[in-house]
Write an enzyme that holds these catalytic residues in place. Structure first.
Site, short mmCIF file in Angstrom:
data_model
loop_
_atom_site.label_atom_id
_atom_site.label_comp_id
_atom_site.label_asym_id
_atom_site.label_seq_id
_atom_site.Cartn_x
_atom_site.Cartn_y
_atom_site.Cartn_z
N GLU A 173 -0.16 -28.80 23.62
CA GLU A 173 -1.61 -28.61 23.72
C GLU A 173 -1.91 -27.67 24.88
O GLU A 173 -1.19 -27.69 25.89
CB GLU A 173 -2.30 -29.96 23.94
CG GLU A 173 -2.09 -30.92 22.77
CD GLU A 173 -2.72 -32.30 22.96
OE1 GLU A 173 -3.36 -32.53 24.01
OE2 GLU A 173 -2.58 -33.13 22.04
N HIS A 186 -8.14 -32.94 21.11
CA HIS A 186 -7.78 -34.13 21.90
C HIS A 186 -9.02 -34.73 22.59
O HIS A 186 -9.03 -34.91 23.82
CB HIS A 186 -6.70 -33.81 22.93
CG HIS A 186 -5.92 -35.02 23.35
ND1 HIS A 186 -4.60 -34.97 23.74
CD2 HIS A 186 -6.27 -36.33 23.46
CE1 HIS A 186 -4.18 -36.19 24.07
NE2 HIS A 186 -5.20 -37.04 23.91
#
Ligand SMILES: NC(=O)c1ccc[n+]([C@@H]2O[C@H](COP(=O)([O-])OP(=O)(O)OC[C@H]3O[C@@H](n4cnc5c(N)ncnc54)[C@H](O)[C@@H]3O)[C@@H](O)[C@H]2O)c1
Ligand SMILES: O=C(O)CC[C@@H](O)C(=O)O
Length: 469
Positions: free
Chosen positions: A316, A347
């Site tokens: 990420e 997220h």
């Protein structure tokens, strides 16, 4: 650290450590106003003695990843120096910054590996301002005497609510319809759009989030089944199934709520997609390593899977910004985004005002209590011990915090050192290779403090030592 360093520190803590003082919390909702009473409910009594923490300098806290303002306010109230950053730091910058801080607060993007932690000379504690602690090398941290805290359930409800939204969004293809209209296309269809009532939700991992989701899903008329490695009491009319395959065979929606462990890596891969019902949906708001994305892409192209909602990814970006979610991050990105009925979120499962504010309060209190009093209750990698705070009239009492290797004979050595004084209370516990001893020693004068410190500091099996008085 020598004794002079210790003495020089006292002025740095003139603001004291009364955790009950006004918390400056932002209140935005009824839930929040309940959570805002947390500091008062956990507060120290006015009659308690304010202990002076020791370290090699003023207490310095490094806060990364936009940790909530409630935490900044709490730390500042303790008199700590706070270095706040909105994003995560690249490893080289992190190593530079971590060298002289006493505490660090992170969320899910900062990887505190052995390589990073070995540079942390003064680090006493780590706060994960989230649920997951997989981003921290917990074992190495414990070995260095660094206690790690998290917030085990403050964002659970937020994740469960996001998943509920995604179940309906996938069933009704809302993501695609919205993207089409954003680009000027009117596409009024009902083909393969469903109600969720009467469908089966399979929850993998029936912990804090999975069980919340279970309750919410039943309220919408879904049947709930769940799979977990431990036997867990079901809520409502949910039913535990005994194998992962049984769940995959029966569920119309599969939602993942397991932690990242060696066992859960690629837990959902080609064989598991094959075991799922034709046209089933998958939701992953747990950790990105749990679903094998290339297999998912194949299953979607084969129309085995009718839709997917992902909130987490194997890799990420460390910061918000355009051009960050691209093939150089995860090689399959452009293939995934080109598929229909794929909902992708960055997220944000736990990213609500309520959750972040509660987490900020909870974790900053845990860190402050550990720094100021030595209480390790709630630590995830460490023996959890606590002694009641000292009273104001215990003027010449010193609290010894001694972290050591968990091997025979250490307590004998320590108690020999302390035996010239009155040990009022002592509490010790161990976890794996590490043990932690807290002791309150009374009738101790300044010269004794120096002597106790130096003797304990010279013991062979010491990992770290702090004296509070
Ligand atoms: N997307 C987000 O923003 C977000 C927010 C919070 C948490 N999370 C993730 O969600 C995960 C779950 O959170 P939680 O609070 O419900 O955790 P939890 O610890 O309360 O529950 C996890 C459950 O998974 C079970 N489990 C563990 N290994 C398993 C396995 N191999 N097979 C089946 N079950 C297994 C455990 O027994 C437990 O019941 C966290 O670990 C975190 O990684 C993500
Ligand atoms: O806020 C985050 O970055 C992490 C959220 C979530 O994954 C958690 O582990 O709590």
């Amino acid at each position: 650290m020598n004794f002079e360093d210790i003495n020089n520190l006292q002025n740095a803590f003139q603001y004291g450590v009364n955790l009950g003082a006004s918390p400056n919390v932002v209140s935005t909702s009824p839930t929040q106003s309940f959570m805002n009473t947390l500091p008062r409910r956990l507060s120290l009594s006015k009659q308690q003695k304010v202990l002076k923490p020791f370290s090699t300098g003023d207490i310095k806290i490094l806060l990364l990843e936009n940790v909530n303002e409630t935490a900044i306010a709490n730390f500042k109230e303790q008199g700590y120096q706070v270095d706040f950053h909105k994003g995560a730091l690249p490893e080289d910058e992190l190593i530079e910054k971590i060298k002289d801080v006493h505490a660090i607060g992170i969320r899910s993007k900062t990887h505190l590996t052995e390589n990073v932690l070995k540079h942390a000379k003064n680090l006493v504690t780590i706060g994960c301002f989230c649920i997951g602690t997989n981003q921290v090398d917990l074992k190495y941290a414990a070995k260095k005497g660094i206690a790690v805290f998290n917030s085990p359930f403050s964002n659970s409800r937020s994740v469960a609510e996001l998943v509920i939204g995604e179940i309906i969004s996938l069933a009704r293809q809302i993501g695609d319809r919205s993207i089409e209209l954003h680009t000027g296309t009117w596409n009024k269809v009902s083909n393969r759009c469903w109600e969720v009532r009467g469908k089966t939700l399979g929850i993998i991992g029936y912990g804090h989030i999975g069980s919340q989701l279970s309750v919410l899903a039943e309220a919408m008329g879904l049947h709930v089944i769940y799979y977990d490695i431990v036997t867990i009491m079901s809520l409502g009319t949910a039913k535990q199934v005994s194998t992962l395959d049984e769940l995959l065979n029966k569920a119309d929606f599969v939602s993942l709520h397991v932690p990242e462990t060696p066992e859960t890596k690629n837990m959902i891969s080609a064989p598991q997609f094959a075991a799922m019902k034709d046209g089933a949906y998958l939701i992953n708001a747990s950790r990105g390593t749990i679903v094998d994305i290339p297999s998912l892409i194949m299953a979607m192209k084969a129309k085995k899977i009718a839709g997917v909602a992902l909130d987490v990814y194997p890799t990420e970006p460390g910061k918000n910004g355009a051009g960050t979610f691209v093939d150089s991050l995860n090689s399959w990105t452009s293939e995934l985004v080109s598929l229909p009925n794929v909902i992708l979120t960055p997220h944000i499962g736990g990213s609500t005002e309520e959750a972040q504010s509660s987490i900020g309060i909870e974790v900053s209190l845990a860190l402050s209590k550990y720094i100021n009093e030595g209480s390790s209750v709630g630590a995830v990698n460490f023996p959890e011990i606590n002694l009641k705070p000292l009273d104001l009239d215990q003027e010449n009492t010193v609290r010894v915090l001694y972290i050591h290797k968990n091997i025979p004979g250490v307590l004998k050595t320590v108690n020999n050192i302390l035996s010239d004084h009155n040990i009022e209370k002592q509490y010790s516990d161990s976890q794996g290779e590490i043990a932690y001893l807290m002791a309150d020693i009374s009738a101790v004068n300044q010269a004794d403090i120096k002597d106790i410190y130096e003797q304990l500091n010279n013991t062979e099996d010491k990992v770290s030592i702090r004296l509070l008085y």
